[in-house]
Design a protein around this motif. Structure first.
Motif, PDB file in Angstrom:
ATOM      1  N   UNK A 307       0.861  -1.197   0.000  1.00  0.00           N
ATOM      2  CA  UNK A 307       0.000   0.000   0.000  1.00  0.00           C
ATOM      3  C   UNK A 307       0.894   1.244   0.000  1.00  0.00           C
ATOM      4  N   UNK A 308       0.407   2.320  -0.683  1.00  0.00           N
ATOM      5  CA  UNK A 308       1.278   3.496  -0.835  1.00  0.00           C
ATOM      6  C   UNK A 308       1.493   4.202   0.508  1.00  0.00           C
ATOM      7  N   UNK A 309       0.392   4.439   1.246  1.00  0.00           N
ATOM      8  CA  UNK A 309       0.509   5.070   2.571  1.00  0.00           C
ATOM      9  C   UNK A 309      -0.237   4.193   3.575  1.00  0.00           C
ATOM     10  N   UNK A 310       0.460   3.841   4.656  1.00  0.00           N
ATOM     11  CA  UNK A 310      -0.167   2.976   5.668  1.00  0.00           C
ATOM     12  C   UNK A 310      -0.313   3.763   6.972  1.00  0.00           C
ATOM     13  N   UNK A 311      -1.535   3.765   7.491  1.00  0.00           N
ATOM     14  CA  UNK A 311      -1.821   4.429   8.758  1.00  0.00           C
ATOM     15  C   UNK A 311      -2.249   3.348   9.750  1.00  0.00           C
ATOM     16  N   UNK A 312      -1.636   3.338  10.935  1.00  0.00           N
ATOM     17  CA  UNK A 312      -2.000   2.305  11.919  1.00  0.00           C
ATOM     18  C   UNK A 312      -2.395   2.944  13.242  1.00  0.00           C
ATOM     19  N   UNK A 313      -3.461   2.423  13.825  1.00  0.00           N
ATOM     20  CA  UNK A 313      -3.870   2.839  15.168  1.00  0.00           C
ATOM     21  C   UNK A 313      -3.878   1.585  16.034  1.00  0.00           C
ATOM     22  N   UNK A 314      -3.058   1.601  17.081  1.00  0.00           N
ATOM     23  CA  UNK A 314      -2.962   0.431  17.940  1.00  0.00           C
ATOM     24  C   UNK A 314      -2.585   0.918  19.330  1.00  0.00           C
ATOM     25  N   UNK A 315      -3.132   0.288  20.357  1.00  0.00           N
ATOM     26  CA  UNK A 315      -2.807   0.809  21.687  1.00  0.00           C
ATOM     27  C   UNK A 315      -1.475   0.278  22.216  1.00  0.00           C
ATOM     28  N   UNK A 316      -0.891  -0.679  21.470  1.00  0.00           N
ATOM     29  CA  UNK A 316       0.416  -1.215  21.873  1.00  0.00           C
ATOM     30  C   UNK A 316       1.507  -0.572  21.007  1.00  0.00           C
ATOM     31  N   UNK A 317       2.351   0.239  21.632  1.00  0.00           N
ATOM     32  CA  UNK A 317       3.394   0.958  20.879  1.00  0.00           C
ATOM     33  C   UNK A 317       4.382   0.001  20.216  1.00  0.00           C
ATOM     34  N   UNK A 318       4.468  -1.234  20.693  1.00  0.00           N
ATOM     35  CA  UNK A 318       5.413  -2.204  20.111  1.00  0.00           C
ATOM     36  C   UNK A 318       4.763  -3.099  19.057  1.00  0.00           C
TER      37      UNK A 318
END
Ligand code: FAD
Length: 347
Positions: A307-318
Motif C-alpha cells: 500500500x502506498x501510505x499505511x496508517x495504523x492505530x494500535x494501543x500497543x506501541x510495540x
C-alpha cells in the motif's frame, strides 16, 4: 510459427502466431470485463513489445457476447478476443474452463497463458497447466523478460527471481496490484479487436465435469471492491464484535473506502471472509491503507505491505504494524474512530 490445420474458430484470424503470443483468461460480469483481467493484459504487454495478446472469454448468451464487445475495445493491447459461448460455461466452473484452455492452446500454440491471481485465475490456471503438463508460475509481481519473473516467497518477506525453462506454454498468474491499468488504455471504437467465436461442437463430452455449480451469493454494497479500492479501512480482532465492527464500515463509508479485516476478525465472525486481507485473503495495494486494532502479523502484512501510505492505530506501541506504517497513532480505537467520524465531513 504455428498454423492450425483445422481451426475451431469461425474466423481463423490468428492463423500465424508470432514468437511471443499470449492468451489471457478474461473474467467478466454483467457484460463487462473485470478490471483485474485488464491488469493481466498490462502484464502480458511486458513480455515483449510485439506480443500478440488474445483474450479468452467463456460464458453463455448475451452477457458473454457483450463482454466480448467490451474486451475488443477496452484495451489497445488486445489484438483478438476469443469467445466460447455455450451452456457449458454459464457458470465459471474450473474443470470445463481448464479443458477449454487446453483446447485453445492445442489449436493456437501460444507461448504464454496468463490470468490474474484472484480466485478465478487461481482456480482455473493450475488445472489447465496440469492438463498441458507444464508447471505454472504463480503470483508474479514483476516481469523482467519473456521467461524471467519475480514473485514473493515466505509470505512476502523475500522476492524470488524465477527463470522458466520448461516447454511452451509458460503459464502465469499475476498480481493485479502490481500491474495497474492506465486510464488511457482503451481502444477507439474504430480499431476494435476482431472477435472469434469457438465452435461449441468442438467441446466434446469430456467437458462434462464432476463439480456442480450450486449458487452464488454476494453482498450488495455501494462500497468499492476491496481488490481495486483507492482507500481500504481494516479492522482487527480488537474490534471485539460484529456490532463494534460497524464503526469501521461507517468510517469506510465516509471515506469512500473498501472494508478489510484480519483473519482473526473473520474467524471471530465479525465480517465475512471475502473481506480478509493477507496471505490467505486478498492482496491489496491502495493509495491509503488504514489499520485499526491490527497487530501486523506477517500473514496480514503479506496482503497489504505494498500500500502506498499505511496508517495504523494500535494501543500497543510495540505492535509490529508500526514497523510498516507511514503514520502511527498509539491509542485506543474506541476513542480514535468516534473522533474521526465526528471530524470527517458527511459524504
Ligand atoms: P491480534 O494479533 O490479536 O491483534 C490485535 C491488535 O489489536 C493488538 O496489536 C492489540 O494491541 C490491538 N488492540 C487491542 N485493543 C485495542 C484497542 N482498543 N485499540 C487499539 N488497538 C487495540 N491473518 C490475516 O490477517 N490475513 C491472512 O490472510 C492470514 N493468513 C494466515 C495464514 C496462516 C497459514 C496462518 C498461520 C495465519 C494467518 N493469519 C492471517 C493470522 C495471523 O497470523 C494473525 O493471527 C492475525 O493477522 C491477527 O489478527 P489481528 O491483528 O486482528 O489480531
Amino acid at each position: 510459427l504455428f498454423a492450425p490445420s483445422s481451426s475451431p474458430f469461425s474466423k481463423s484470424s490468428f492463423s500465424v502466431q508470432r514468437l511471443i503470443s499470449t492468451l489471457v483468461l478474461g473474467e467478466h460480469e454483467g457484460g463487462s470485463i473485470k478490471a483485474q483481467s485488464l491488469s493481466a493484459v498490462v502484464a502480458a504487454k511486458l513480455l515483449g513489445e510485439d506480443n500478440s495478446i488474445s483474450m479468452l472469454l467463456a460464458g453463455s448468451g448475451p452477457s458473454v457476447q457483450e463482454a466480448a464487445t467490451h474486451a475488443a475495445s477496452c484495451h489497445s493491447s488486445i489484438s483478438q478476443v476469443i469467445v466460447a459461448d455455450s451452456d457449458k460455461f454459464t457458470y465459471p466452473v474450473a474443470e470445463p474452463w481448464a479443458k477449454l484452455v487446453q483446447l485453445i492452446q492445442q489449436k493456437g500454440g501460444y507461448s504464454h497463458i496468463m490470468a490474474t491471481s484472484g480466485s478465478f485465475g487461481k482456480n482455473i490456471l493450475p488445472r489447465a497447466a496440469a492438463l498441458l503438463d507444464v508447471s505454472p508460475i504463480t503470483d508474479v509481481i514483476e516481469i523482467s523478460g519473456p521467461q524471467l519473473f519475480v514473485r514473493p516467497i515466505y509470505a512476502g518477506n523475500a522476492l524470488c527471481t524465477v527463470r522458466y525453462t520448461g516447454s511452451a506454454p509458460c503459464m502465469l498468474t499475476v498480481r493485479s496490484t502490481s500491474f495497474p491499468v492506465p486510464l488511457t488504455s482503451a481502444n477507439s471504437k474504430s480499431d476494435a479487436a476482431p472477435i472469434s467465436q469457438v465452435d461449441p461442437s468442438t467441446f466434446g463430452e469430456d467437458m462434462v465435469c464432476k463439480s456442480k455449480y450450486l449458487n452464488h451469493t454476494s453482498q450488495d454494497s455501494e462500497r468499492p471492491d476491496l481488490g481495486n479500492a483507492r482507500i481500504v479501512v481494516t479492522g482487527g480482532r480488537a474490534l471485539k464484535s460484529a456490532e463494534n465492527f460497524k464503526m469501521i464500515e461507517k468510517l469506510a463509508e465516509k471515506l469512500g473506502a473498501a472494508v478489510g479485516a484480519t483473519r482473526a476478525a473473520v474467524d471471530a465472525g465479525f465480517v465475512p471472509n471475502e473481506l480478509q486481507v493477507g496471505q490467505t485473503g486478498k492482496i491489496v495495494a491502495p493509495e491509503l491503507y488504514m489499520a485499526f486494532g491490527v497487530s501486523g502479523a506477517i500473514q496480514h502484512l503479506a496482503g497489504m505491505r505494498d500500500s502506498k501510505v499505511i496508517v495504523a492505530v494500535n494501543k500497543d506501541a510495540d505492535a509490529p504494524i508500526f514497523q510498516v506504517a507511514d503514520y502511527g497513532l498509539v491509542g485506543d480505537l474506541f476513542e480514535v474512530i468516534p473522533e474521526l467520524l465526528e471530524k470527517l465531513p458527511e459524504k
